[in-house]
Design an enzyme around this catalytic site. Structure first.
Site, mmCIF file in Angstrom:
data_model
loop_
_atom_site.group_PDB
_atom_site.id
_atom_site.type_symbol
_atom_site.label_atom_id
_atom_site.label_comp_id
_atom_site.label_asym_id
_atom_site.label_seq_id
_atom_site.Cartn_x
_atom_site.Cartn_y
_atom_site.Cartn_z
ATOM 1 N N ARG A 1 -28.777 23.991 -2.941
ATOM 2 C CA ARG A 1 -29.696 23.429 -1.950
ATOM 3 C C ARG A 1 -29.975 24.495 -0.887
ATOM 4 O O ARG A 1 -29.142 25.362 -0.640
ATOM 5 C CB ARG A 1 -29.081 22.209 -1.288
ATOM 6 N N ALA B 1 -22.645 32.677 -3.253
ATOM 7 C CA ALA B 1 -21.526 32.764 -4.182
ATOM 8 C C ALA B 1 -21.218 31.395 -4.786
ATOM 9 O O ALA B 1 -21.217 30.382 -4.093
ATOM 10 C CB ALA B 1 -20.298 33.303 -3.466
ATOM 11 N N HIS C 1 -29.389 23.107 -24.598
ATOM 12 C CA HIS C 1 -29.630 22.268 -25.766
ATOM 13 C C HIS C 1 -30.315 20.981 -25.339
ATOM 14 O O HIS C 1 -30.055 20.464 -24.255
ATOM 15 C CB HIS C 1 -28.321 21.961 -26.488
ATOM 16 N N LYS D 1 -30.557 27.811 4.636
ATOM 17 C CA LYS D 1 -31.318 28.328 5.778
ATOM 18 C C LYS D 1 -32.369 29.307 5.284
ATOM 19 O O LYS D 1 -32.416 29.664 4.111
ATOM 20 C CB LYS D 1 -30.378 29.017 6.782
#
Length: 184
Positions: A176, A156, A114, A179
């Site tokens: 983020r 996960a 929204h 690797k």
């Protein structure tokens, strides 16, 4: 602080009556026709149901029991792609799952949100594109407008709000880069 008042009593549904009826029929059909099937049983039947409601599903794609798909017409699954049990795909906009990609248990693909700068909190949406050879791990969230690059892994419980470059492993909230993904 602002003196702006948000009044959601004036909001209107985004779907037409015909689309609401179609969604209702879809949800009842999917639940009645697949709800009691064992986890990976009836793959061909599930593909057929999805195709009847407009999805583009490869003949080798796998859909497990317990999957919730908001709007089948906005779903594309390429060869050998998999959607595991308890995955939710809120696909107001298109979701494309590339070949040999896996969406693991409990993941959530969400193509809408929204507009929080609008006093009416109007719906905004953008497609999700998961390229070939990706893995979206257990309980991960992929937000609207995101592209997961070829071979990337979303760890996960990660929450992805920006594109993920090919062959990267991402995790966390917000996700983020952890690797590079190297396949031996």
């Amino acid at each position: 602080m602002s003196d702006v008042k948000i009044d959601l009593s004036k909001t209107k549904g985004e779907l037409s009556f015909a689309n609401k009826v179609l969604r209702f029929i879809w949800q009842i059909t999917w639940c009645l026709c697949t709800g009691l099937l064992p986890r990976s049983f009836g793959a061909g039947w599930k593909r057929t149901l999805l195709r009847l409601f407009g999805a583009k599903i490869a003949s080798t794609a796998k859909i497990y029991t317990g999957v919730k798909i908001y709007y089948p017409k906005n779903l594309v699954m390429e060869e050998h792609s998999t959607i595991a049990e308890d995955v939710r795909i809120y696909n107001v906009a298109p979701v494309h799952i590339g070949a040999n990609s896996i969406i693991s248990q409990g993941a959530y693909l969400c193509t809408s949100s929204h507009d929080i700068s609008d006093a009416m909190n109007s719906l905004v949406y953008a497609s999700i594109h998961i390229e070939d050879q990706c893995w979206i791990a257990t309980d991960a969230f992929v937000g609207m407008g995101v592209t997961i690059g070829q071979g990337a892994v979303v760890g996960a419980r990660a929450a992805v709000f920006k594109d993920v470059e090919p062959w990267k492993v991402v995790g966390g909230n917000p996700a983020r880069v952890i690797k590079d993904r190297v396949v031996k």
